[in-house]
Enzyme design. Structure first.
Site, PDB file in Angstrom:
ATOM      1  N   THR A 120      -1.934   3.800   4.269  1.00 51.74           N
ATOM      2  CA  THR A 120      -0.975   4.873   4.050  1.00 51.74           C
ATOM      3  C   THR A 120      -0.035   5.005   5.243  1.00 51.74           C
ATOM      4  O   THR A 120      -0.458   4.824   6.378  1.00 51.74           O
ATOM      5  CB  THR A 120      -1.760   6.192   3.914  1.00 51.74           C
ATOM      6  OG1 THR A 120      -2.725   6.015   2.890  1.00 51.74           O
ATOM      7  CG2 THR A 120      -0.868   7.362   3.627  1.00 51.74           C
ATOM      8  N   ARG A 130      -6.577   8.317 -10.595  1.00 56.39           N
ATOM      9  CA  ARG A 130      -7.248   8.603  -9.319  1.00 56.39           C
ATOM     10  C   ARG A 130      -6.240   9.182  -8.322  1.00 56.39           C
ATOM     11  O   ARG A 130      -5.153   8.661  -8.135  1.00 56.39           O
ATOM     12  CB  ARG A 130      -7.852   7.318  -8.772  1.00 56.39           C
ATOM     13  CG  ARG A 130      -8.541   7.449  -7.400  1.00 56.39           C
ATOM     14  CD  ARG A 130      -7.657   7.044  -6.251  1.00 56.39           C
ATOM     15  NE  ARG A 130      -8.377   7.003  -4.967  1.00 56.39           N
ATOM     16  CZ  ARG A 130      -7.795   6.822  -3.799  1.00 56.39           C
ATOM     17  NH1 ARG A 130      -6.484   6.647  -3.723  1.00 56.39           N
ATOM     18  NH2 ARG A 130      -8.498   6.804  -2.684  1.00 56.39           N
ATOM     19  N   SER A 168       0.809  -1.224   0.000  1.00 54.97           N
ATOM     20  CA  SER A 168       0.000   0.000   0.000  1.00 54.97           C
ATOM     21  C   SER A 168       0.842   1.274   0.000  1.00 54.97           C
ATOM     22  O   SER A 168       0.285   2.371   0.064  1.00 54.97           O
ATOM     23  CB  SER A 168      -0.921   0.003   1.224  1.00 54.97           C
ATOM     24  OG  SER A 168      -0.166  -0.239   2.399  1.00 54.97           O
ATOM     25  N   THR A 190       1.816   7.059  -0.161  1.00 53.83           N
ATOM     26  CA  THR A 190       1.021   5.859  -0.412  1.00 53.83           C
ATOM     27  C   THR A 190       1.001   5.510  -1.894  1.00 53.83           C
ATOM     28  O   THR A 190       1.237   6.383  -2.750  1.00 53.83           O
ATOM     29  CB  THR A 190      -0.439   6.088   0.060  1.00 53.83           C
ATOM     30  OG1 THR A 190      -1.181   4.884  -0.069  1.00 53.83           O
ATOM     31  CG2 THR A 190      -1.127   7.163  -0.765  1.00 53.83           C
ATOM     32  N   THR A 236      -5.232   7.817   7.306  1.00 53.48           N
ATOM     33  CA  THR A 236      -5.104   6.590   6.533  1.00 53.48           C
ATOM     34  C   THR A 236      -6.509   6.062   6.311  1.00 53.48           C
ATOM     35  O   THR A 236      -7.428   6.370   7.071  1.00 53.48           O
ATOM     36  CB  THR A 236      -4.217   5.561   7.250  1.00 53.48           C
ATOM     37  OG1 THR A 236      -4.126   4.372   6.455  1.00 53.48           O
ATOM     38  CG2 THR A 236      -4.756   5.193   8.618  1.00 53.48           C
ATOM     39  N   GLY A 237      -6.690   5.298   5.257  1.00 53.70           N
ATOM     40  CA  GLY A 237      -8.017   4.769   4.965  1.00 53.70           C
ATOM     41  C   GLY A 237      -8.530   5.276   3.637  1.00 53.70           C
ATOM     42  O   GLY A 237      -7.755   5.718   2.785  1.00 53.70           O
TER      43      GLY A 237
END
Ligand code: GLY
Length: 359
Positions: free
Chosen positions: A215, A242, A100, A232, A265-266
């Site tokens: 991340t 994206r 990631s 990330t 993060t997420g």
């Protein structure tokens, strides 16, 4: 139907929360600076503060070696926290086993690794970022160059790559064999599903939440000075082009020595939609304790994803933040379980299980 809070209600809520401590998180026992938004606060003595050792906080378990590298950079001498952050997050960027971040990250829907990163210092508010960067091992170092050597804040795609090459960064293939093999599996699954492309018909079913969006975000503090860095490979199998939250100042990260710092993060779309890190820092500026400031933003994200219909794709996203206020108090909170962060105080690093936002 419950209406979402407006900005004044939001800030009032987090201020009240700071005083009432409605959410329990990983914070120190230092008194909350409630209502002190216009009054300069004395800097306490402790980690991150004058006379104290550096305070380093970063996301996920790969934050442990990242913090070690940040601390090593400090021990090498003459390091602003921004130098510590830049050095620290380069560890997961170069680790091929992390799917990631950086080298080894899962590619986009075309099988190409595209990287996002940003960096910021809390004293001057200087910042820089890159998005959709290909072929460069350390996007955070390119973000630093954007910050230090241009008048711009964010470079994207081919422009970011050209800038990096002109600055002397070597190019390399960022797709590891492991990532290429996983991508081939994904393509096969896509074919089995009738050839629909790309991410939105595949994502929720095949994306492993443990491999996606994780991340690295780092906050470092020393002598009352703060900095942050985020880097990330973004959402696995994303649409080419994206851009997530990570390179966007105010979304993936924000820092101001006069208020504090936050990184995320997420699922980046939800962090962008909520202006997450900037909102957390502004809440801390107005007196909220770090975990309470995070909780207010996570509540808003939960409300947005469950009741307001912003997106049909992900009704229960994982989003987590870590934050440090100007007193060196640390907060962390996640929407879902499993989020960990690495905390370095007094030269010792521990991996901490973050609390989950109460239902
Ligand atoms: N938070 C990382 C991403 O969604 O790209």
């Amino acid at each position: 139907m419950t209406s979402p809070p407006n900005r004044r209600e939001f800030l009032g809520a987090v201020g009240a929360s700071a005083m009432g401590a409605a959410v329990v998180g990983t914070t120190t026992s230092c008194a909350a600076p409630a209502g002190a938004s216009s009054v300069p606060l004395p800097l306490a003595s402790g980690d991150g503060m004058p006379g104290g050792s550096p305070l380093i906080v970063s996301t996920w378990n790969f934050g442990v070696p990242a913090n070690a590298a940040a601390l090593a950079r400090f021990n090498a001498g003459d390091a602003h926290p921004v130098d510590m952050c830049e050095a620290g997050v380069q560890v997961p960027e170069a680790d091929p086993t992390i799917s990631s971040v950086g080298y080894g990250g899962w590619p986009n829907a075309d099988g190409v690794v595209e990287l996002d990163a940003c960096i910021m210092r809390g004293d001057t508010l200087a910042c820089g970022g890159v998005a959709g960067l290909r072929d460069i091992l350390h996007p955070i170092a390119v973000a630093r160059r954007v910050m230090d050597r241009t008048r711009h804040v964010l470079l994207v795609g081919e422009g970011a790559r050209s800038f990096a090459v002109n600055e002397g960064f070597p190019t390399q293939n960022m797709l590891t064999e492991r990532a290429a093999n996983r991508y081939a599996e994904i393509i096969a699954e896509r074919a089995l599903r009738g050839g629909h492309e790309p991410w939105e018909r595949l994502g929720p079913e095949i994306n492993d939440p443990n491999e996606d969006h994780d991340t690295i975000g780092m906050i470092a503090m020393h002598e009352g000075k703060l900095a942050m860095a985020v880097t990330t490979s973004g959402m696995a199998w994303k649409l080419p082009g994206r851009v997530g939250d990570s390179p966007i100042i105010g979304a993936g990260g924000y820092v101001d020595d006069e208020a504090g710092a936050a990184v995320s993060t997420g699922v980046g779309e939800e962090v962008i939609r909520s202006c997450g890190s900037a909102m957390i820092v502004e809440a801390m500026r107005h007196g909220a304790a770090p975990t309470d400031a995070i909780a207010a933003v996570l509540r808003r994200i939960r409300l947005t994803t469950t009741s307001r219909g912003a997106t049909p794709y992900d009704k229960a996203p994982q989003v987590a933040f870590i934050a440090v206020d100007r007193l060196g108090r640390v907060g962390a909170l996640a929407l879902l379980g499993g989020f960990q962060y690495a905390l370095t105080r007094n030269g010792e690093t521990s991996l901490v299980n973050a609390d989950v936002l109460e239902p």
